[in-house]
Design an enzyme around this catalytic site. Sequence first.
Site, mmCIF file in Angstrom:
data_model
loop_
_atom_site.group_PDB
_atom_site.id
_atom_site.type_symbol
_atom_site.label_atom_id
_atom_site.label_comp_id
_atom_site.label_asym_id
_atom_site.label_seq_id
_atom_site.Cartn_x
_atom_site.Cartn_y
_atom_site.Cartn_z
ATOM 1 N N ASP A 164 -7.944 -4.841 -1.156
ATOM 2 C CA ASP A 164 -9.294 -5.384 -1.233
ATOM 3 C C ASP A 164 -9.888 -5.521 0.171
ATOM 4 O O ASP A 164 -9.264 -6.131 1.051
ATOM 5 C CB ASP A 164 -9.186 -6.768 -1.903
ATOM 6 N N GLU A 168 -10.002 -0.193 -0.659
ATOM 7 C CA GLU A 168 -11.309 -0.508 -1.231
ATOM 8 C C GLU A 168 -12.241 -0.933 -0.111
ATOM 9 O O GLU A 168 -12.487 -2.101 0.110
ATOM 10 C CB GLU A 168 -11.197 -1.623 -2.282
#
Lengths: 652, 652
Positions: A372, A401
Site C-alpha cells: 500500500d 500500489e
Amino acid sequence: MIESIDPEIDAGRFPCKRIAGDTLDVTAAIFTDGHDLLTAVLRHRRAGAENWNETRMQPLGNDRWHARFVVEEIGRYEYGIVAWRDEFGTWRQGLSRKVDAGLEVHSELLEGAAIVAAAAARSTDRDDARTLEKAANRLAAGGDPALRLETALSVALSDTMDRHPDRVAEAHGARVLAVEVERERAGFGAWYEFFPRSCAPQPGRHGTFADARARLRHAAAMGFDVVYLPPIHPIGTTFRKGPNNAPVSAAGDPGSPWAIGAADGGHCAVHTELGSLADFDRFVAEARELGLEVALDVAFQCSPDHPWVREHPDWFRHRPDGSIQYAENPPKKYQDVFPLDFECEDWRGLWQALLDVFRFWIAHGVTIFRVDNPHTKPFAFWEWAIAELRAQHSECIFLAEAFTRPRIVQYLAKAGFSQSYTYFTWRNTKHELQTYLQDLHEPASQETLRPNFFANTPDINPEFLQFGGRAAFQIRLVLAATLTGSYGIYGPPYELCIADRGAGAEDYQDSEKYQLRQWNLQAPGNIIAFVQRINAIRRDQPNPWRGSLRFLPIDCDDLIAYLRTGKTREEVMLVVVNLSPHHAASGWLEIPLEELGLDPDHTFQMHDLLGGATFLWQGPRNYVALDPASSPAHVFRVRRRLRTERDFDYYL
Amino acid sequence: MIESIDPEIDAGRFPCKRIAGDTLDVTAAIFTDGHDLLTAVLRHRRAGAENWNETRMQPLGNDRWHARFVVEEIGRYEYGIVAWRDEFGTWRQGLSRKVDAGLEVHSELLEGAAIVAAAAARSTDRDDARTLEKAANRLAAGGDPALRLETALSVALSDTMDRHPDRVAEAHGARVLAVEVERERAGFGAWYEFFPRSCAPQPGRHGTFADARARLRHAAAMGFDVVYLPPIHPIGTTFRKGPNNAPVSAAGDPGSPWAIGAADGGHCAVHTELGSLADFDRFVAEARELGLEVALDVAFQCSPDHPWVREHPDWFRHRPDGSIQYAENPPKKYQDVFPLDFECEDWRGLWQALLDVFRFWIAHGVTIFRVDNPHTKPFAFWEWAIAELRAQHSECIFLAEAFTRPRIVQYLAKAGFSQSYTYFTWRNTKHELQTYLQDLHEPASQETLRPNFFANTPDINPEFLQFGGRAAFQIRLVLAATLTGSYGIYGPPYELCIADRGAGAEDYQDSEKYQLRQWNLQAPGNIIAFVQRINAIRRDQPNPWRGSLRFLPIDCDDLIAYLRTGKTREEVMLVVVNLSPHHAASGWLEIPLEELGLDPDHTFQMHDLLGGATFLWQGPRNYVALDPASSPAHVFRVRRRLRTERDFDYYL
C-alpha cells in the site's frame, strides 16, 4: 570497444527482469580500431557463482552483435560481454584473399605457423595441442604449397584454433549487468480482491475466514490465480471511521481495515472477528488446494491503538505539543492513521520490525504482497527490504500500489517491485489506451515495470463503470485481461456489475472499506460466466498475454484491435474490442498476413474463443462488427490452413 | 533521485561538446519519495576548479527539471546536479493549505519556528541570521495569529530561507559530467584543400610555398576560412608511384605526398621542392594576414625511406623473412607505405614521437590538423594524444578522416576529434539526405559528432559531379555549405567544375596525388563567384549554419527545403535546393508561419541571398521554381513586416 549494451538499466544500477524459463536477448555494439576480425561472447552466471557460461555472439551488421541465454531458475543472474581480436581468423581471411588473387604466400604461411604454434602452447587439451603443433609444423615446412594451404584454410584447423584463442588482451563491457528472474506469477496472473468480512451468509454478521472459503471456491471457479485480501489485522477504535467514510462511527461499525492495530495486536496479528491465526492458516491451505494463492495487503501505517504507538513512540513523528502526527493531505485529516517515521533516530529498529512483518506472513504461507502506498515510504527501504526478502525467499512477489507520477512508479519497479498498479483504470478511449500501452512498452519501462491492470479497486470505482452498465464491465475486463500479463478485479461488485457512486467521484456507495456488505452471487445480470471464459482463455495459453503487443489498424474509433504474441509465432492471439458500451460498431481490420504466416490466396479461420463462433477470412482486410448488447469483444485464435488434405482437421 | 540527465554520453565516459559562448541546456528527472517539495541546482565549474557555480533548476512538469549555463571559455567544464528536500517550502505549502481551509495552525507555526531557527543557526550571513531569528521568535510567540501568519507566509522570509537551505542530506547525480568547449572554428568553417606543388606559374615546374601564396589569395577571395594542405613532407623514392597510381614511376615523377619520409627527413621536415621550413612559416603568416588558417594533414605512416625505418626499425611490424610489412588490403599492395606498429614493444617511445609531430607543427603556427585514417590506429592513442595536446594547446582542432563504419566514426568523435568526415559525399537524393541528416541529429551523434561536409576530395571524385556538369557542382556546394557548420572542397578542380574520371570509380584523371597539374583559374564555366557568394552568406551570419536543422515539406522529390536556426528565432535561414542538375523543378513549400513569427494575414518578403531576388509571399504554402541552368538554389532570409510604417524600411 563494447558499447550500447541492451538491456542495461541506468548504467547497470538496476537489473532487468525476466520470468524463469524466459530468454534474455542481449545486443551490443562491438568493434575495434583497424581491420582485425573480432570474436565476442555473452557470458552469464547465477549471481554469486564463480564461473561464467559463455555463448558466442553473432554479428547483426554494422557492428551490432547478438546472443541470448535462457534464465532457467528463479533468482539473480549476471551477464556481460567479452570480446577479443580473432588473430587466426584475421590471418586466415587475409591469406585466403591473397590466394584468390594468385599472390605468393610463403611469408604468410610462416606467420600462420607462429600463430598456430602459440595456440598449441596455450592449449590445455593435449589432443588439440598435438593437432595444432602438427599443423604449425606443416605450415612452417617447405614443400608442396598446395598441401600447406589446404591445412592453413581447413575448417578443422579453424575449429581447433577457435577453442584456444589468445584472450590476453580481451575487452570487457564496462559493467557487469544483472537480470532478476522471478516465477511465472510475477508476470502472469489473474487477481481477485475481496473483503473476507463481507462473506458471512447471515446479514449483519461479521464474516470469518471460515465463511470466506466459499468465496475462495467462487474465485477458483471463475479461474483466478490469486486472491488478494485487504489488511486482516486488528482495527483501531480511536477516530474509527463510520459508513461511507463518516468521521464518526457508531457502536458496531467495523472501521477501516487500513487503520491497523488495536489492543489485540498490530501487523502480525489477525483481527479477532475474522478468526484466529490458525483459521487464517487453514484458509491459505484451502486456497492452495483450489489452485489459488493468497496475497496480503502490506500497509505500513498504524492506528492510534497499534501496540507500536505505546512500545515505540519514537517510531512516529511528534508535533510540538507532544502529540503524534496523524496522516493528512491538507485540508483533509486522517486522524485514524499515524504514518511511521522511516527516518526516526531508531530507523534501523523500525526497518527491521517492518521486514519481520513480511517474514511473519511468509512463515504463514503467504508469498505475494500487495504494498500500500510504497511511494510515501523511502525508496531505500524498499530496495533493501525486497532484496533481503528475496535472498531467503526468492518466490516472493511484490505488487506496488503507487498511484502517483510516472517517474516514481517506474523507480519503484526498478528498485525491486515485481509488479505495479498502473493508470489503466483511467484510460478508456482508443487513443488513450494505445498511447499508454506504447509508453509501457518503451525500453525504459518494458525491461523493469510489469503492469497489473486492475479494472476497479475498493478505492477506484471508475466513471466508465458507473455509467456504462453491464457491457462496460465486460469491456474493461477484456481489456485488462488481454492487454497485460497480470490483471485484477475487486469483487463481487465487479462480476455483479455494481458501480453505485458514493460521495467522492470514484467512491463506491456503502463501500466495504467502512462497513459489512452482503453479496448475492446469483444476482441476475452478473458476468460470472464471462469472467470464467476470459480466465480460461488466459490459462489455456499464458504466453501471448505477457508477450509482445502490437496494435492493428481498424477504421473505427470505437474499435481497438491488437495482436499478442508469445515466445513463437504460433502463440498468437488477436483481440478486437468495442470500446463503446452503448453502440454497436463495425470496421475493416488490417492484419499482417505474412507475419502471421497466412497465405493471402487462401481462406483462414478466425476462431473467437470468447463467443465460440468461427469466421472464414481472406486477405489482409476483413470486416468486424461487435454489438455490446451481445458481446463487446472477439478474442481470436488464428487457424492456419494446412497444405495437406489427408484428413478433415486441416486447420491448425 | 536524480536520473536521465541529458546530455550524458555513455554514462559519463565521454564529454559532450560545445563552442565557446554556447549555452549548455541540462535536463534531468528529479524526484523523491513522499510529498516533500524539492530544490535542485545545476552546478558547473572549469575542470580542475575547486568551487562550483550553482543555477537553480526549474521544473518542467512530470518530475523533469531544467537549467542552463553558458560555457564562456575554451577548455573543459564539469557539471552535475544536486537536489535536496525543501523543508521550509514544504512546511509553508502545508500551512498555506490549512489556513485556506480555515484550520487551526498553532502547532504548525511552532514547527515552522523550529525550521526557521535552525536556518538562523546555519546562516553565515549575520544580517540574515538576525532576520531569521526574529522571524522564528515571532512564529513561536503567542499573540495575534494574523501577524504570525503574515510573517510565516511572507515572500521576504521565503527568500531569506532560500539562501540557507539544510543541505545535509542533499543528493548528487551519480556522476560528474563534462563538456569540452572549443573555439568557433571547431564547429564552423569553410575549408579549401589544394596541392601547393601544383601552384607553379610555369608548366612542369614543381610549385613552392612561395608560388602557393597566389593560391592563398584565391582561397581568401572566395571567402574560405581554412586552407588544408596534403602532407608537405619529403616523399620517399622506394616503390614511388607514377601518374595515375602507376606501380612504377619515371625519373622526375613527384610521387604521392602520403609516402612520407626520405633522406631529407620525416614528419617534422618539409619537402625540399616546396621550400624550407622558413618558407612554410612565411606561408602560414601570409595566410593569417589573409584571414586564413593553415590545416595540415597528419598521416602516421612512413615511406621505406623515412628516417624512422632506419632509426627505429622496432616501430614497424616485420615479416618472418625480416622485411618490414608494407600496407596492404589483399589483393592490393601499397609497397610505398609502411604502417607504424602502435603496439610494438617501444610503443611509449613511438606514441611520444607522434605526439611530438603535432607539437612541432603547433610551434610553427598550425593548430588545425586533418588526421588521415585515424581508425586504423588505436582509439586509445587518439584519446591520449588529443587530451595531451589540448591540455597545453586548447586552440587545437582535429578533423578525423575516418571513412569507415558509423560506430567507429562516432567513437572517434567521442574520443576527442573536433570534427569528422562523413558520408555526405555519397548522399544525393532527398530521401538519402534527409535520412542521413536526421541520423546526424540523433542524440547519440548530435552531442559529440560535428560533421565536416566535403563535397569532393583528391580521393573522392563523386559520380554526381562526374555526370552532372556545372550545376552539379553548385548543388553539392550549396548543400555542403548550408546543411552543416563546417564544409570543404578540394580545389581548383571543384571551382573549375573538373571531374574527369580516372581508373577507379571515384578517382580523378591525372590526379594531383601522383603528378603536378596546372590550373587555369580564369577558365570559362568556373563557379568562383558562386562559391564567393555562398561563403559570404555564411560569414555574414554564422550561427544558423551550425544551429538546428528542420526539413520542410515540399511536394516535389527533386526539391529539398530546410530551415536553419541559430541561437534565436531571428537567426533563421530557409534553403531550397533543386537536387537535379538536369531539370527545372517546382513545387509548393510549406513553412511554419507561427514558429517564424510570421503573420498569416500579411505578406512577408523572402530575400534570396544567393540570387539577389526578393519574393513576396503570404500564408503557409508558397510556390518555388528552380532551374539549374540559372541557379539551382535559394538561400532565403525571411523579412518580417514591421507593424509601423513610419519609414520606408518596413521589412526587418
